[in-house]
Design an enzyme around this catalytic site. Structure first.
Site, PDB file in Angstrom:
ATOM      1  N   PRO A   2      18.164   2.182   8.741  1.00 22.62           N
ATOM      2  CA  PRO A   2      17.738   1.505   9.969  1.00 22.62           C
ATOM      3  C   PRO A   2      17.597   2.498  11.126  1.00 22.62           C
ATOM      4  O   PRO A   2      18.479   3.296  11.369  1.00 22.62           O
ATOM      5  CB  PRO A   2      18.871   0.512  10.254  1.00 22.62           C
ATOM      6  N   GLU A   3      16.472   2.426  11.812  1.00 21.78           N
ATOM      7  CA  GLU A   3      16.279   3.227  13.015  1.00 21.78           C
ATOM      8  C   GLU A   3      16.370   2.289  14.215  1.00 21.78           C
ATOM      9  O   GLU A   3      16.766   1.136  14.074  1.00 21.78           O
ATOM     10  CB  GLU A   3      14.918   3.937  12.966  1.00 21.78           C
ATOM     11  N   ARG A 111      27.101  -2.177   2.800  1.00 19.19           N
ATOM     12  CA  ARG A 111      26.928  -0.791   2.341  1.00 19.19           C
ATOM     13  C   ARG A 111      27.293   0.249   3.389  1.00 19.19           C
ATOM     14  O   ARG A 111      26.534   1.171   3.669  1.00 19.19           O
ATOM     15  CB  ARG A 111      25.474  -0.569   1.907  1.00 19.19           C
ATOM     16  N   ARG A 154      11.539  23.921  23.784  1.00 19.94           N
ATOM     17  CA  ARG A 154      12.379  24.758  22.928  1.00 19.94           C
ATOM     18  C   ARG A 154      11.554  25.233  21.754  1.00 19.94           C
ATOM     19  O   ARG A 154      10.490  24.714  21.472  1.00 19.94           O
ATOM     20  CB  ARG A 154      13.596  23.946  22.446  1.00 19.94           C
TER      21      ARG A 154
END
Ligand SMILES: [Zn+2]
Length: 275
Positions: A2-3, A111, A154
């Site tokens: 899941p994001e 889980r 960066r």
């Protein structure tokens, strides 16, 4: 895994089902699921009322008054509504039963093998190592173009930087690939080489894609049905992710899969020039 969009949906689902309800029972399957003793997990939660839910990056925050629960779902961990109480097991690694009007609401956090359900005293949760290091949320006021410009200045790859939770909180492999395709930027481009226009495009695509994904209840690749028995729908909107070998929806060039920042990465070699 899941994001941010999926975690947002889960957090809102938990609120819709259990807000204002009191915890009647709570248990974890194994000691390593939480940061307190298994017996204490239940003791600290029973009798508390769920006052609110939220999200910090990919972590679900449960406001239970004096106690705050931080839930990190990794791999394919989710939240399911169970028909009735059952002791936690290898699949349903943490189970909470809420009382109140009507039928009890039993939620299983599944889980949590590499994730966790940690308990903190209210106010202490900001010290959690994953929370304290988080960069701005993509929908927060702090996520400005100026901020993103300095955070991306960066030498690391743009994909690596966007996956870094201290740069932006909540992005993962799926949405970073979709954002970079929408912004027409190759994932290996060093952040410091991006033009102002390209950073603007990343910023806009981040919010657009995440907003749309939340509307469609996120991306699900398995047969997972959420706490309301629904599945995510955003997997049907993915432009490049998992589409290796298929034509780019913009130009028809074959989408390729490569490895960037240690992750499987999908790009259109024509729309996203490497240099
Ligand atoms: Zn293309």
């Amino acid at each position: 895994m899941p994001e941010m969009p999926e975690v947002t949906v889960i957090s809102e689902d938990v609120a819709a089902l259990a807000l204002g309800r009191e915890v009647l029972r709570a248990a974890v399957f194994r000691p390593d699921v939480t940061n307190v003793e298994p017996e204490e997990f239940g003791r600290r939660l029973v009798g508390r009322t769920l006052h609110g839910t939220g999200r910090r990056g990919k972590i679900i925050v449960l406001d239970l008054g004096d106690v705050v629960g931080l839930v990190h779902l990794v791999i394919s961990g989710r939240v399911l509504r169970l028909p009735e109480w059952r002791e936690p097991d290898r699949m349903n690694t943490a189970v909470l039963e809420f009382g109140g009007e009507g039928d009890p609401v039993v939620l299983a956090f599944t889980r949590l093998w590499l994730g966790y359900f940690h308990l903190y005293e209210s106010g202490e949760e900001v010290r959690h190592p994953l929370v304290s290091r988080l960069g701005p949320d993509p929908f927060s006021e702090d996520f400005t173009l100026e901020y993103l410009t300095s955070a991306l200045d960066r030498k690391a790859s743009t994909k690596g930087l966007l996956l870094d939770q201290s740069v932006v909180a909540g992005l993962g492999n799926i949405y970073v690939d979709e954002i970079l395709f929408a912004a027409r930027i190759h994932p290996t481009r060093k952040g410091s080489t991006l033009t102002a226009e390209e950073i603007h495009n990343i910023h806009a695509a981040t919010r657009d894609i995440l907003r749309r994904a939340i509307e469609l209840r996120g991306t699900t690749f398995d047969s997972y049905h959420d706490a309301f028995g629904e599945t995510g729908k955003y997997q049907h909107q993915l432009q490049v992710f998992t589409h290796a070998g298929e034509p780019c929806p913009r130009c028809g060039t074959e989408i390729i899969k490569s490895r960037v920042a240690g992750r499987g990465t999908y790009t259109c070699p024509a729309c996203q020039k490497a240099s």
